[in-house]
Write an enzyme that holds these catalytic residues in place. Sequence first.
Site, PDB file in Angstrom:
ATOM      1  N   HIS A   1       0.860  -1.189   0.000  1.00  0.00           N
ATOM      2  CA  HIS A   1       0.000   0.000   0.000  1.00  0.00           C
ATOM      3  C   HIS A   1       0.889   1.230   0.000  1.00  0.00           C
ATOM      4  O   HIS A   1       1.129   1.828   1.051  1.00  0.00           O
ATOM      5  CB  HIS A   1      -0.896  -0.021   1.234  1.00  0.00           C
ATOM      6  CG  HIS A   1      -1.988   0.990   1.171  1.00  0.00           C
ATOM      7  ND1 HIS A   1      -3.259   0.742   1.638  1.00  0.00           N
ATOM      8  CD2 HIS A   1      -2.017   2.273   0.727  1.00  0.00           C
ATOM      9  CE1 HIS A   1      -4.015   1.817   1.478  1.00  0.00           C
ATOM     10  NE2 HIS A   1      -3.287   2.754   0.923  1.00  0.00           N
TER      11      HIS A   1
ATOM     12  N   GLU B   1      -2.491  -1.560  -3.312  1.00  0.00           N
ATOM     13  CA  GLU B   1      -3.611  -0.817  -2.728  1.00  0.00           C
ATOM     14  C   GLU B   1      -3.276   0.662  -2.665  1.00  0.00           C
ATOM     15  O   GLU B   1      -2.108   1.029  -2.474  1.00  0.00           O
ATOM     16  CB  GLU B   1      -3.878  -1.314  -1.303  1.00  0.00           C
ATOM     17  CG  GLU B   1      -4.189  -2.783  -1.253  1.00  0.00           C
ATOM     18  CD  GLU B   1      -4.757  -3.184   0.077  1.00  0.00           C
ATOM     19  OE1 GLU B   1      -4.415  -2.574   1.087  1.00  0.00           O
ATOM     20  OE2 GLU B   1      -5.581  -4.124   0.086  1.00  0.00           O
TER      21      GLU B   1
ATOM     22  N   HIS C   1      -8.016  -5.818   6.754  1.00  0.00           N
ATOM     23  CA  HIS C   1      -7.773  -4.789   7.770  1.00  0.00           C
ATOM     24  C   HIS C   1      -8.057  -5.312   9.170  1.00  0.00           C
ATOM     25  O   HIS C   1      -9.184  -5.622   9.530  1.00  0.00           O
ATOM     26  CB  HIS C   1      -8.525  -3.479   7.538  1.00  0.00           C
ATOM     27  CG  HIS C   1      -7.835  -2.346   8.240  1.00  0.00           C
ATOM     28  ND1 HIS C   1      -6.957  -1.475   7.621  1.00  0.00           N
ATOM     29  CD2 HIS C   1      -7.833  -1.990   9.538  1.00  0.00           C
ATOM     30  CE1 HIS C   1      -6.479  -0.611   8.506  1.00  0.00           C
ATOM     31  NE2 HIS C   1      -6.998  -0.898   9.676  1.00  0.00           N
TER      32      HIS C   1
HETATM   33  C1  DXP Z   1      -6.481  -0.867   3.029  1.00  0.00           C
HETATM   34  C2  DXP Z   1      -6.059  -1.474   4.300  1.00  0.00           C
HETATM   35  O1  DXP Z   1      -6.799  -1.620   5.216  1.00  0.00           O
HETATM   36  C3  DXP Z   1      -4.706  -1.927   4.437  1.00  0.00           C
HETATM   37  O2  DXP Z   1      -4.383  -2.538   3.273  1.00  0.00           O
HETATM   38  C4  DXP Z   1      -3.721  -0.832   4.572  1.00  0.00           C
HETATM   39  O3  DXP Z   1      -2.721  -1.101   3.639  1.00  0.00           O
HETATM   40  C5  DXP Z   1      -3.025  -0.803   5.862  1.00  0.00           C
HETATM   41  O4  DXP Z   1      -2.169   0.304   5.712  1.00  0.00           O
HETATM   42  P1  DXP Z   1      -0.993   0.531   6.760  1.00  0.00           P
HETATM   43  O5  DXP Z   1      -0.074  -0.664   6.658  1.00  0.00           O
HETATM   44  O6  DXP Z   1      -0.387   1.830   6.296  1.00  0.00           O
HETATM   45  O7  DXP Z   1      -1.656   0.597   8.119  1.00  0.00           O
HETATM   46  N1  LIG Z   2      -6.236  -4.736   2.712  1.00  0.00           N
HETATM   47  C1  LIG Z   2      -5.826  -5.047   4.062  1.00  0.00           C
HETATM   48  C2  LIG Z   2      -4.347  -5.228   4.092  1.00  0.00           C
HETATM   49  O1  LIG Z   2      -3.705  -5.323   3.067  1.00  0.00           O
HETATM   50  C3  LIG Z   2      -3.658  -5.326   5.385  1.00  0.00           C
HETATM   51  O2  LIG Z   2      -4.351  -4.700   6.420  1.00  0.00           O
HETATM   52  P1  LIG Z   2      -3.742  -4.953   7.894  1.00  0.00           P
HETATM   53  O3  LIG Z   2      -3.730  -6.440   8.096  1.00  0.00           O
HETATM   54  O4  LIG Z   2      -2.351  -4.383   7.892  1.00  0.00           O
HETATM   55  O5  LIG Z   2      -4.690  -4.250   8.825  1.00  0.00           O
END
Ligand code: DXP
Ligand SMILES: NCC(=O)COP(=O)(O)O
Length: 245
Positions: free
Chosen positions: A43, A70, A190
């Site tokens: 992300h 993402e 998430h």
């Molecule tokens: C979209 C989502 O919920 C996660 O993929 C996000 O990538 C978490 O981002 P951080 O690792 O910056 O918390």
């Molecule tokens: N789309 C959710 C993700 O890639 C990871 O979310 P998290 O497990 O770091 O909260």
Amino acid sequence: MTKLSVNINKIATLRNARGGDTPNVVEAAVKAEEFGAQGITVHPRPDERHIRYQDVYDLKKVVKTEFNIEGKPIDSFMKMVLEVKPAQVTLVPDAEDAITSNAGWDTVKHQSYLTEIISEFKKNGIRTSIFLDPNPKLVEAAAKTGADRIELYTESFAVEFSKGNLEGIQPYRETAEEAIKNGLTLNAGHDLSLDNLQYFIEQIPEIAEVSIGHALISEALYLGMENTIQAYLKRIELAYRKHNL
Ligand SMILES: CC(=O)[C@@H](O)[C@H](O)COP(=O)(O)O
Ligand SMILES: NCC(=O)COP(=O)(O)O
């Protein structure tokens, strides 16, 4: 069976802490796949607090499973994704100053905007997913954007589950049913963890992919990455066994 995509954002967080290249993000992705990851998720945020745009280009060269990028579809993100051409792009309506992703799309309000963005990715053969709160009312508009999938934003489920409230799954079940009716495939992510994943998948076995990062990387600090990834895969297998699938 639900696929596990390992989000390696937090490997980059640790790497950036010292300004060097340890732990190496590319090595982490290669190892995660060796240990059983069925996808790699990153992300890259505009402030590059963890994953940098350059990481994405470097990872594209080595990821052998599904690569999922993402992010909020700002111009620089669009340009990078169209150049890298991952298996999947997941669109997230991130506020710049958010400590992490904290909301899904209002697909009714942003339907035409999302439709335009998604058509760009589809033209380039990239599967599209929309990050969505567990609200059935948002699903029809999500489908009308032309998206292939929705990603159920599972924070509220995780919070309720941690309090022992199993009813927190209900809006997810309702949204999942609506998504399937509208021809959308289901992703989720998430705050999923070793504690809550099996119950979530038992309740919604139609989930095609979970992307998990923060908890998984944290658990790996104690268990090791290979044991942790294998433990997640086992949770998914046990969830399916409950349905004799
Ligand atoms: C979209 C989502 O919920 C996660 O993929 C996000 O990538 C978490 O981002 P951080 O690792 O910056 O918390
Ligand atoms: N789309 C959710 C993700 O890639 C990871 O979310 P998290 O497990 O770091 O909260």
